[in-house]
Scaffold this motif. Structure first.
Motif, PDB file in Angstrom:
ATOM      1  N   LYS A  30       5.227  -5.409 -13.569  1.00  0.00           N
ATOM      2  CA  LYS A  30       5.094  -4.060 -13.026  1.00  0.00           C
ATOM      3  C   LYS A  30       5.463  -4.059 -11.547  1.00  0.00           C
ATOM      4  CE  LYS A  30       1.188  -2.581 -15.925  1.00  0.00           C
ATOM      5  NZ  LYS A  30      -0.204  -2.046 -15.891  1.00  0.00           N
ATOM      6  N   PRO A  31       5.829  -2.894 -11.023  1.00  0.00           N
ATOM      7  CA  PRO A  31       5.984  -2.813  -9.564  1.00  0.00           C
ATOM      8  C   PRO A  31       4.617  -3.019  -8.920  1.00  0.00           C
ATOM      9  CG  PRO A  31       6.025  -0.627 -10.526  1.00  0.00           C
ATOM     10  CD  PRO A  31       6.046  -1.584 -11.677  1.00  0.00           C
ATOM     11  N   TYR A  32       4.576  -3.745  -7.848  1.00  0.00           N
ATOM     12  CA  TYR A  32       3.326  -3.993  -7.142  1.00  0.00           C
ATOM     13  C   TYR A  32       3.575  -3.807  -5.653  1.00  0.00           C
ATOM     14  CZ  TYR A  32      -0.613  -6.547  -5.113  1.00  0.00           C
ATOM     15  OH  TYR A  32      -1.708  -6.908  -4.363  1.00  0.00           O
ATOM     16  N   GLY A  33       2.886  -2.823  -5.074  1.00  0.00           N
ATOM     17  CA  GLY A  33       3.088  -2.520  -3.666  1.00  0.00           C
ATOM     18  C   GLY A  33       1.818  -2.676  -2.854  1.00  0.00           C
ATOM     19  N   ARG A  34       1.980  -3.099  -1.600  1.00  0.00           N
ATOM     20  CA  ARG A  34       0.860  -3.198  -0.661  1.00  0.00           C
ATOM     21  C   ARG A  34       1.259  -2.498   0.625  1.00  0.00           C
ATOM     22  NH1 ARG A  34       3.497  -6.935  -2.519  1.00  0.00           N
ATOM     23  NH2 ARG A  34       3.314  -8.485  -0.886  1.00  0.00           N
ATOM     24  N   LEU A  35       0.526  -1.445   0.967  1.00  0.00           N
ATOM     25  CA  LEU A  35       0.756  -0.733   2.222  1.00  0.00           C
ATOM     26  C   LEU A  35      -0.320  -1.152   3.215  1.00  0.00           C
ATOM     27  CD1 LEU A  35       2.239   1.561   3.838  1.00  0.00           C
ATOM     28  CD2 LEU A  35       0.404   3.068   3.020  1.00  0.00           C
ATOM     29  N   TYR A  36       0.114  -1.621   4.396  1.00  0.00           N
ATOM     30  CA  TYR A  36      -0.816  -2.026   5.445  1.00  0.00           C
ATOM     31  C   TYR A  36      -0.902  -0.919   6.490  1.00  0.00           C
ATOM     32  CZ  TYR A  36      -0.299  -6.679   3.410  1.00  0.00           C
ATOM     33  OH  TYR A  36      -0.282  -7.742   2.551  1.00  0.00           O
ATOM     34  N   VAL A  37      -2.123  -0.469   6.778  1.00  0.00           N
ATOM     35  CA  VAL A  37      -2.332   0.572   7.786  1.00  0.00           C
ATOM     36  C   VAL A  37      -3.516   0.187   8.667  1.00  0.00           C
ATOM     37  CG1 VAL A  37      -1.435   2.397   6.282  1.00  0.00           C
ATOM     38  CG2 VAL A  37      -3.899   1.940   6.338  1.00  0.00           C
ATOM     39  N   GLN A  38      -3.634   0.876   9.788  1.00  0.00           N
ATOM     40  CA  GLN A  38      -4.764   0.681  10.684  1.00  0.00           C
ATOM     41  C   GLN A  38      -5.551   1.979  10.784  1.00  0.00           C
ATOM     42  OE1 GLN A  38      -2.276  -0.677  13.932  1.00  0.00           O
ATOM     43  NE2 GLN A  38      -3.008  -2.779  13.699  1.00  0.00           N
ATOM     44  N   ILE A  39      -6.883   1.852  10.746  1.00  0.00           N
ATOM     45  CA  ILE A  39      -7.777   3.008  10.843  1.00  0.00           C
ATOM     46  C   ILE A  39      -8.707   2.767  12.021  1.00  0.00           C
ATOM     47  CG2 ILE A  39      -9.440   4.473   9.641  1.00  0.00           C
ATOM     48  CD1 ILE A  39      -8.481   3.281   7.014  1.00  0.00           C
ATOM     49  N   GLY A  40      -8.744   3.700  12.955  1.00  0.00           N
ATOM     50  CA  GLY A  40      -9.573   3.501  14.131  1.00  0.00           C
ATOM     51  C   GLY A  40      -8.976   2.458  15.061  1.00  0.00           C
ATOM     52  N   ASP A  41      -9.766   2.022  16.031  1.00  0.00           N
ATOM     53  CA  ASP A  41      -9.262   1.067  17.012  1.00  0.00           C
ATOM     54  C   ASP A  41     -10.232  -0.078  17.273  1.00  0.00           C
ATOM     55  OD1 ASP A  41     -11.217   2.488  18.296  1.00  0.00           O
ATOM     56  OD2 ASP A  41      -9.915   3.345  19.841  1.00  0.00           O
ATOM     57  N   ASP A  42     -11.136  -0.354  16.323  1.00  0.00           N
ATOM     58  CA  ASP A  42     -12.078  -1.455  16.502  1.00  0.00           C
ATOM     59  C   ASP A  42     -11.389  -2.811  16.467  1.00  0.00           C
ATOM     60  OD1 ASP A  42     -14.163   0.279  16.764  1.00  0.00           O
ATOM     61  OD2 ASP A  42     -14.852   0.113  14.688  1.00  0.00           O
ATOM     62  N   ASP A  43     -10.338  -2.930  15.641  1.00  0.00           N
ATOM     63  CA  ASP A  43      -9.589  -4.182  15.519  1.00  0.00           C
ATOM     64  C   ASP A  43      -8.109  -3.824  15.584  1.00  0.00           C
ATOM     65  OD1 ASP A  43      -8.273  -6.515  14.755  1.00  0.00           O
ATOM     66  OD2 ASP A  43      -9.809  -7.098  13.312  1.00  0.00           O
ATOM     67  N   GLU A  44      -7.464  -4.104  16.707  1.00  0.00           N
ATOM     68  CA  GLU A  44      -6.106  -3.617  16.927  1.00  0.00           C
ATOM     69  C   GLU A  44      -5.049  -4.390  16.154  1.00  0.00           C
ATOM     70  OE1 GLU A  44      -5.440  -3.300  21.099  1.00  0.00           O
ATOM     71  OE2 GLU A  44      -6.766  -1.569  21.311  1.00  0.00           O
ATOM     72  N   LEU A  45      -5.417  -5.512  15.529  1.00  0.00           N
ATOM     73  CA  LEU A  45      -4.482  -6.239  14.675  1.00  0.00           C
ATOM     74  C   LEU A  45      -4.936  -6.256  13.214  1.00  0.00           C
ATOM     75  CD1 LEU A  45      -3.510  -9.327  16.897  1.00  0.00           C
ATOM     76  CD2 LEU A  45      -2.120  -7.316  16.377  1.00  0.00           C
ATOM     77  N   GLY A  46      -6.167  -5.855  12.946  1.00  0.00           N
ATOM     78  CA  GLY A  46      -6.682  -5.832  11.584  1.00  0.00           C
ATOM     79  C   GLY A  46      -6.159  -4.644  10.799  1.00  0.00           C
ATOM     80  N   CYS A  47      -5.930  -4.850   9.514  1.00  0.00           N
ATOM     81  CA  CYS A  47      -5.337  -3.816   8.660  1.00  0.00           C
ATOM     82  C   CYS A  47      -6.216  -3.517   7.452  1.00  0.00           C
ATOM     83  CB  CYS A  47      -3.969  -4.263   8.152  1.00  0.00           C
ATOM     84  SG  CYS A  47      -2.744  -4.551   9.444  1.00  0.00           S
ATOM     85  N   PHE A  48      -6.078  -2.301   6.958  1.00  0.00           N
ATOM     86  CA  PHE A  48      -6.597  -1.928   5.647  1.00  0.00           C
ATOM     87  C   PHE A  48      -5.410  -1.916   4.697  1.00  0.00           C
ATOM     88  CE2 PHE A  48      -9.775  -0.496   8.540  1.00  0.00           C
ATOM     89  CZ  PHE A  48     -10.970  -0.516   7.839  1.00  0.00           C
ATOM     90  N   VAL A  49      -5.610  -2.388   3.474  1.00  0.00           N
ATOM     91  CA  VAL A  49      -4.504  -2.478   2.542  1.00  0.00           C
ATOM     92  C   VAL A  49      -4.735  -1.520   1.372  1.00  0.00           C
ATOM     93  CG1 VAL A  49      -5.548  -4.437   1.289  1.00  0.00           C
ATOM     94  CG2 VAL A  49      -3.077  -4.038   1.144  1.00  0.00           C
ATOM     95  N   PHE A  50      -3.702  -0.758   1.046  1.00  0.00           N
ATOM     96  CA  PHE A  50      -3.689   0.076  -0.156  1.00  0.00           C
ATOM     97  C   PHE A  50      -2.783  -0.597  -1.167  1.00  0.00           C
ATOM     98  CE2 PHE A  50      -1.242   3.338  -2.538  1.00  0.00           C
ATOM     99  CZ  PHE A  50      -2.257   3.748  -3.392  1.00  0.00           C
TER     100      PHE A  50
END
Length: 289
Positions: free
Chosen positions: A132-152
């Motif tokens: 299957k197609p498998y996608g991972r979108l990396y985004v940042q929410i807020g500014d507590d961790d300027e290099l940390g990402c949330f993944v969808f």
């Protein structure tokens, strides 16, 4: 750097539009009509909510989270969204094959090989819905961790196609200032013949509601210049991220594969192990099930 280990963006949380529920003693995926932001800790009751989930819900209609203000970690669209055709072993979560529609990396009896990738519909190895197609979108929410990402994470064509288009369009109009554009993830619904006219939900990426395109692009350029003047080297960050992702044949391990299998696959039948990857054997096994 350890060779063979993919160096991916540091993940501090997850974004999903579904959950895993227990029915008749089985854990099965169930789609939802809202976002959920979680930590990376999973208990028997499910993933623990992230504090941002409750904070962002407070001003929503019906307490349903359907948009999330985000920024992106990279200027390169292909670093923010990683998408491939992927074949996971249903039992171990081990990635057996991953490709882009032209070439793939596959575990075979001869070890890891680079082979043609005709896409799942035209591939004997990945047929029967196992690839299957498998996608991972990396985004940042807020500014507590300027290099940390949330993944969808998603296996949906609608989300992958829409996100890929938006990222390229925003990259073009912003003049390579994608990482400083004020954006938001938005949940959209549609119905199709295949869904029997029932609504299906997918993820879109838009400018924030309070920003016009001119305002958003102006902000992105000014913020990009301010970062550069402050010594933040976005170009080098993108280069290092690309090198880390290319450090291994597969960008995900067995733990992530098991999460994907549980979250997106309602068919838990076990395909052949990597030691028996002959497509003829695969078709014969499925025919007898």
């Amino acid at each position: 750097m350890i060779k063979g280990l993919a160096i991916t963006p540091p993940v501090i949380g997850r974004i999903s539009i579904g959950r895993v529920v227990e029915k008749n003693g089985k854990r099965l995926p169930e789609k939802d009509d809202q976002f959920t932001i979680t930590t990376q800790i999973q208990t028997k009751e499910g993933w623990l909510p992230h504090p941002l989930d409750d904070a962002l819900r407070q001003d929503t209609k019906g307490n349903k989270l359907r948009s999330i203000p985000v920024t992106l970690p990279f200027n390169d669209p292909d670093l923010n969204l990683r998408a491939e055709y992927t074949f996971f072993d249903r039992k171990s979560g081990r990635p057996l094959c991953a490709g882009n529609g032209e070439t793939c990396r596959r575990h075979t009896e001869n070890g890891l090989e680079s082979l043609p990738c005709p896409s799942p519909d035209l591939c004997d190895y990945g047929s029967h819905g196992l690839c299957k197609p498998y996608g991972r979108l990396y985004v940042q929410i807020g500014d507590d961790d300027e290099l940390g990402c949330f993944v969808f994470r998603t296996t949906g064509y609608n989300s992958i196609r829409t996100l890929a288009a938006r990222l390229r369009y925003f990259h073009a109009i912003s003049g390579d200032n994608l990482a400083t554009l004020p954006l938001e993830l938005k949940l959209r619904g549609k119905s199709t013949t295949q869904s029997h006219r029932a609504p299906i939900y997918y993820v879109d990426l838009t400018l924030r509601a309070e920003k016009s395109m001119m305002e958003a692009v102006t902000h992105a350029k000014e913020e990009g210049k301010a970062r550069k003047d402050a010594g933040i080297n976005q170009t080098e960050l993108d280069r290092v991220a690309q090198a880390g992702l290319m450090n291994a044949w597969f960008e995900y391990g067995e733990d992530e594969g098991l999460q994907v299998v549980e979250e997106f696959s309602s068919d838990k039948r076990d395909p052949p192990s990597s030691k028996t990857v002959d497509p003829t054997n695969l078709r014969a096994k499925l025919a007898n099930q």
